[in-house]
Design an enzyme around this catalytic site. Structure first.
Site, PDB file in Angstrom:
ATOM      1  N   TYR A 126      42.265  47.676  43.524  1.00 15.71           N
ATOM      2  CA  TYR A 126      43.531  46.939  43.352  1.00 15.71           C
ATOM      3  C   TYR A 126      43.357  45.429  43.449  1.00 15.71           C
ATOM      4  CZ  TYR A 126      45.167  51.658  44.149  1.00 15.71           C
ATOM      5  OH  TYR A 126      45.349  53.014  44.052  1.00 15.71           O
ATOM      6  N   ASP A 127      43.980  44.722  42.514  1.00 13.49           N
ATOM      7  CA  ASP A 127      43.927  43.258  42.498  1.00 13.49           C
ATOM      8  C   ASP A 127      45.115  42.646  43.230  1.00 13.49           C
ATOM      9  OD1 ASP A 127      41.707  43.475  40.840  1.00 13.49           O
ATOM     10  OD2 ASP A 127      42.983  43.567  39.043  1.00 13.49           O
ATOM     11  N   THR A 128      46.261  43.333  43.151  1.00 13.17           N
ATOM     12  CA  THR A 128      47.478  42.811  43.776  1.00 13.17           C
ATOM     13  C   THR A 128      47.910  43.731  44.907  1.00 13.17           C
ATOM     14  OG1 THR A 128      48.198  41.801  41.706  1.00 13.17           O
ATOM     15  CG2 THR A 128      49.872  42.116  43.404  1.00 13.17           C
ATOM     16  N   ARG A 186      45.300  39.105  45.236  1.00 14.46           N
ATOM     17  CA  ARG A 186      46.598  38.455  45.301  1.00 14.46           C
ATOM     18  C   ARG A 186      47.444  39.200  46.335  1.00 14.46           C
ATOM     19  NH1 ARG A 186      50.470  37.672  40.105  1.00 14.46           N
ATOM     20  NH2 ARG A 186      51.634  35.898  40.909  1.00 14.46           N
ATOM     21  N   ARG A 207      46.847  48.016  38.616  1.00 16.85           N
ATOM     22  CA  ARG A 207      45.868  47.436  39.548  1.00 16.85           C
ATOM     23  C   ARG A 207      46.591  46.857  40.765  1.00 16.85           C
ATOM     24  NH1 ARG A 207      40.624  48.108  39.266  1.00 16.85           N
ATOM     25  NH2 ARG A 207      40.325  46.052  40.206  1.00 16.85           N
TER      26      ARG A 207
END
Lengths: 335, 335
Positions: free
Chosen positions: B20-22, B54, B258
């Site tokens: 996961y990016d966020t 993020r 993501r």
């Protein structure tokens, strides 16, 4: 579904008159409409009294005491004694005293106005909250710390009684919430003890109330923050709920088979009578229209345009059963 | 029903980190508990940032503006910018502006506190009610006639926005009731016009709110008198409802596949993610216990004891899919 029996002839009225000794009346929509008397209502009440009938007025009003309501009867020219007036405020006090056997050394926290306080005083139940100046002021958010203190709430409180309150505020809701959720709050309310059980009583659950020519949120709406936050269901005293009829029975020695409830509202008055196995008369001077009866599962025993029509009753020898225009007799009357 | 996947090894955490990016975070029960930071939460947030993630904080708090909430983050040592904080108060303002296209020449009647007002100001929406002294005083019942006057309400109002309000009173309810029930109130809210349509918006429907070490009636309870009396259903902005996610999307350019939502509450946070088709991580530092997951139809993608565990992630090469202890992968992750 056929329509209920509409009464429209002097003979119909005479049959109705002979069948019932006690006439229980809703007020708004039957006797008056807001601050205006309904045409002929005064004469109809006098006519019933003249024929030896007992008259009782049953209203969901939770803002006024019976002496305050009596003044309205006087002003509109309707003959009534205080003892003949049963409001949801008085009924709540009587219900606490007679049915719940509320201990004399416990207190009721009132979320309501003077009328409720006066009725609690009448039956000798101690109270707090209500119109007390401490609970009726603007409390800034940064002064709420005082509400968290132990002494902000009274351990003698054993019931929260909610009614119509034009001075409702968040601080009152927080106090009531604390009483209703304290340890053991759903247990019994005992004499000689503090804390523990706390009854949750609502005078009536009318969602809106007519006031000053407008509709405003009513008692039944104002209690919902407590119902939602505490997840508790209150005992609702007012029509159409059973405690009002239990209170009628605890106050007046009536023969239910010879009693009729007269109202304008299918969902409160007529349902109240139906659930209480009492005959009912729907009058068309208020909120319910005749055609509403065709689509609802609530069934008045009889329908009449206006209570004033009763004075046209033929006063010959009384007969058994009130016969409607279609020849049938009232559903409860026929049992 | 089997239990959801509990993450408990450095490898589990590493897999989660890579996927996961966020990272969207609920605050109370995840980052802090009341006024105390949750052990290790600060390091966990820093760790995520250090790995290029993020971070967005999504809270149902409707009492405070983002600058006010930012002070809490600062005080508890959690790194966050105002832009990374999304409260239900701000979300409501953004929802009105971006999603409902609320006209610039209309006004919002606020039943809430400074935080809501500040956020409406931020997005450039006009307002009345709220903390205005006229609406925040003790109004005696015999002064209510002023409320009936035509000029007691502002015809420019095109929305009633309800949130947490420690200064709630009956007069505010009556004003809101009038706006919500006036002629055409359920129609469109038009620019260049007055009266007519009036949106009904609720920041969040949490029934209780923790305050000063107690629970008190929350925003979701305070709006019920209006819901009951007007028979209107409000648009609820906060979790678990969809408008909060619509607002997230309208503010942040996120790739949902993501992104993961981290929360402690099955019924708000995890349901919110589930309804929004976003993966979720339940942490056990708040209201929901692991065994609650066995009896509910709400299903977190993953469970972890404490967000602080993430710092134990092995930081080897990233792999596809976060694998739970039983070898299954997250339900949404596996789609």
């Amino acid at each position: 579904m056929a329509s209920p029996r509409k009464l429209s002839t002097p003979q119909d009225y005479a049959d109705l008159l002979s069948r019932y000794d006690t006439w229980l009346f809703d007020c708004d929509g039957v006797i008056w409409s807001g601050d205006e008397v309904i045409d002929g209502a005064s004469k109809a009440v006098d006519f019933l009294r003249g024929h030896g009938k007992r008259v009782i007025f049953v209203t969901n009003n939770a803002a006024r005491s019976r002496p305050m309501l009596k003044k309205k009867f006087d002003r509109l020219g309707i003959a009534a004694t205080e003892d003949e007036i049963l409001s949801s405020a008085y009924a709540a006090a009587v219900y606490l005293k007679n049915v719940l056997k509320f201990p004399a050394d416990r207190k009721v926290f009132v979320m309501g106005m003077e009328g409720i306080e006066a009725e609690l005083d009448t039956v000798g139940i101690q109270r707090c909250g209500g119109t007390h100046p401490e609970d009726n002021k603007f409390l800034p958010a940064n002064d709420y710390s005082s509400l968290v203190e132990e002494d902000a709430i009274d351990p003698a409180v054993g019931a929260v009684l909610c009614g119509f309150d034009m001075h409702l505020n968040y601080a009152k809701l927080c106090k009531a919430y604390r009483y209703l959720t304290r340890e053991g709050a759903q247990g019994p309310v005992l004499a000689g003890k503090t804390g523990g059980g706390c009854h949750f009583i609502l005078t009536n659950d009318d969602k809106v109330v007519p006031a000053m020519g407008q509709l405003w949120p009513g008692s039944g709406s104002l209690a919902t923050p407590l119902i939602d936050s505490t997840k508790r269901e209150p005992i609702v005293v007012g029509k159409p709920h059973a405690p009002m009829l239990e209170t009628v029975k605890s106050l007046y020695n009536i023969d239910e088979s010879r009693s009729i409830f007269v109202g304008d509202n299918l969902h409160t008055d007529i349902l109240f009578a139906q659930d209480g196995k009492m005959d009912s008369l729907l009058v068309l001077t208020g909120v319910t229209k005749e055609e509403d009866c065709e689509t609802e599962a609530i069934w008045p025993s009889f329908i009449m345009d206006n209570i004033s029509n009763i004075v046209a009753a033929e006063t010959g020898p009384s007969r058994i059963g009130a016969v409607g225009v279609d020849g049938t007799i009232g559903i409860h009357a026929s049992l």
